[in-house]
Enzyme design. Structure first.
Site, PDB file in Angstrom:
ATOM      1  N   THR A  86       2.168 -19.521  -7.399  1.00 21.81           N
ATOM      2  CA  THR A  86       3.719 -19.482  -7.210  1.00 21.81           C
ATOM      3  C   THR A  86       4.282 -18.008  -7.381  1.00 21.81           C
ATOM      4  OG1 THR A  86       3.837 -19.873  -9.510  1.00 21.81           O
ATOM      5  CG2 THR A  86       3.768 -21.673  -8.291  1.00 21.81           C
TER       6      THR A  86
ATOM      7  N   LEU B  66       4.400 -13.775  -5.918  1.00 19.51           N
ATOM      8  CA  LEU B  66       4.672 -13.051  -4.897  1.00 19.51           C
ATOM      9  C   LEU B  66       3.733 -13.335  -3.589  1.00 19.51           C
ATOM     10  CD1 LEU B  66       6.268 -10.553  -3.342  1.00 19.51           C
ATOM     11  CD2 LEU B  66       4.541  -9.040  -4.619  1.00 19.51           C
TER      12      LEU B  66
ATOM     13  N   TYR C  12      -4.679  -2.976 -18.270  1.00 21.10           N
ATOM     14  CA  TYR C  12      -4.617  -3.612 -17.056  1.00 21.10           C
ATOM     15  C   TYR C  12      -5.788  -3.531 -16.073  1.00 21.10           C
ATOM     16  CZ  TYR C  12      -2.994  -5.512 -12.315  1.00 21.10           C
ATOM     17  OH  TYR C  12      -2.856  -5.706 -10.862  1.00 21.10           O
TER      18      TYR C  12
ATOM     19  N   CYS D 201      -2.495  -1.960  -1.887  1.00 18.95           N
ATOM     20  CA  CYS D 201      -1.590  -1.212  -2.202  1.00 18.95           C
ATOM     21  C   CYS D 201      -0.315  -1.782  -2.873  1.00 18.95           C
ATOM     22  CB  CYS D 201      -1.214   0.018  -1.207  1.00 18.95           C
ATOM     23  SG  CYS D 201      -0.598  -0.698   0.336  1.00 18.95           S
ATOM     24  N   ASN D 202       0.679  -1.033  -3.307  1.00 22.69           N
ATOM     25  CA  ASN D 202       1.855  -1.691  -3.804  1.00 22.69           C
ATOM     26  C   ASN D 202       2.756  -2.887  -3.163  1.00 22.69           C
ATOM     27  OD1 ASN D 202       2.746   0.192  -6.247  1.00 22.69           O
ATOM     28  ND2 ASN D 202       1.835   1.450  -4.352  1.00 22.69           N
ATOM     29  N   ILE D 203       2.567  -3.974  -3.325  1.00 18.69           N
ATOM     30  CA  ILE D 203       2.974  -5.124  -2.807  1.00 18.69           C
ATOM     31  C   ILE D 203       4.616  -5.431  -3.105  1.00 18.69           C
ATOM     32  CG2 ILE D 203       2.397  -7.541  -2.341  1.00 18.69           C
ATOM     33  CD1 ILE D 203       0.109  -7.219  -4.104  1.00 18.69           C
TER      34      ILE D 203
END
Length: 321
Positions: free
Chosen positions: A10, A12, A136, A164-166
């Site tokens: 649920t 991104l 993390y 990479c950054n989403i």
């Protein structure tokens, strides 16, 4: 018939996968998108019950405790322990229940802090991660270690992707935990919609840090398409970087400019250099992915930012913020 369980379904990327699968309507696959209401994946019994109920043959493992730079800096112990629990529960349960394939989602932020660029898949374990998010990072790195252990034990195909950054629709816009793009969208929306006598041209939007760090971004709908391709076609235990091309790297200040343009914001952008920048760059090579999918076209950055801002404005009441 493939039965695909998506953990973190649920969030991104889960919502993006759901949208792409709905459009594709594959006849030989059943998909179940599990959210936190379906199971607490830090609890082994709850994880086992979810797998027993859904009986997946394949898993896309997205569930994680995640957050932006400032959230990570203050909570490394929580990020380490919760993600270790989630990952071991999901992978071991998938293994015990005979899942054919698991695709887990890692991140470019897990790479060594001191390294040469561009980084590639062979460099994940070559040194300590950036101290801001070591909890993390080490938890995510151990997914790769565990994948290899399952493969060595009996050839099980548990693998991982490194995006990479989403960013995109259904992101987490909460200011204390958000990543850079949803954080900027949230604060820009606050500034644009606030009731004030100050004319917009005199309003000031603050970019945290120098604005100089470089980042590669991937639109969540693009990443979803690529993860589905990995699930169906990628036959290696070795991780694969799913990233926009190196030439598409942008500065944080350019991100703020793109968001400002999407909001039609006519005020000024100012950098607050008292705030941390994090890593200056973490350029990733997508050469392996490009060797397998040379013609894949990523959504144009500005187009994707416009779509993300449009979604946020239209879904403001329901958005995570």
């Amino acid at each position: 018939m493939k039965k695909v369980l998506v953990t973190g379904g649920t969030g991104l990327v889960g919502k993006a996968l759901e949208a792409v699968i709905k459009e594709q309507s594959p006849e030989d696959e059943q998909w179940f998108f599990a959210g936190s209401k379906d199971a607490d994946l830090t609890n082994l019994a709850a994880t086992q019950a979810l797998f027993a109920r859904e009986k997946p043959t394949h898993v896309i493992h997205l569930a994680a405790m995640v957050g932006g730079l400032f959230h990570n800096m203050n909570n490394n112990l929580d990020f380490l322990r919760k993600n270790l629990l989630i990952n071991d529960n999901v992978l071991q349960t998938a293994y015990e229940q005979g899942c054919v394939k698991v695709v887990s989602c890692l991140s470019t932020c897990i790479f060594p802090d001191k390294t040469s660029y561009p980084i590639d898949e062979t460099m994940v374990h070559n040194g300590p991660p950036h101290p801001s998010n070591y909890g993390y990072s080490y938890a995510k790195r151990l997914i790769d270690v565990q994948n290899h252990a399952y493969h060595d034990k009996d050839g099980r195909l548990f693998t991982s992707v490194i995006p990479c950054n989403i960013f995109g629709p259904h992101d987490n816009f909460k200011p204390e935990v958000s990543h850079v793009i949803p954080g900027i969208i949230y604060r820009m929306h606050q500034l644009v919609t606030e009731k004030t006598d100050v004319p917009e041209r005199d309003k000031v939007f603050t970019v945290f840090g120098s604005g100089m760090p470089l980042r590669q971004f991937v639109y969540s709908l693009d990443l979803a398409e690529l993860m589905i391709w990995v699930l169906r076609n990628y036959e290696s235990v070795e991780p694969i970087i799913l990233s926009a091309d190196e030439v598409q790297e942008v500065t944080i200040f350019e991100v703020a400019q793109a968001v400002a343009k999407a909001f039609n914001f006519n005020g000024r952008l100012v950098c607050d250099t008292s705030k941390s920048d994090g890593q200056y760059k973490k350029t990733a090579s997508n050469a392996k992915f490009r060797s397998l999918l040379p013609d894949y076209a990523f959504t144009d950055f500005e187009t994707a930012i416009n779509a993300s801002v449009k979604w946020y404005k239209e879904n403001y009441e329901q958005a995570r913020k």
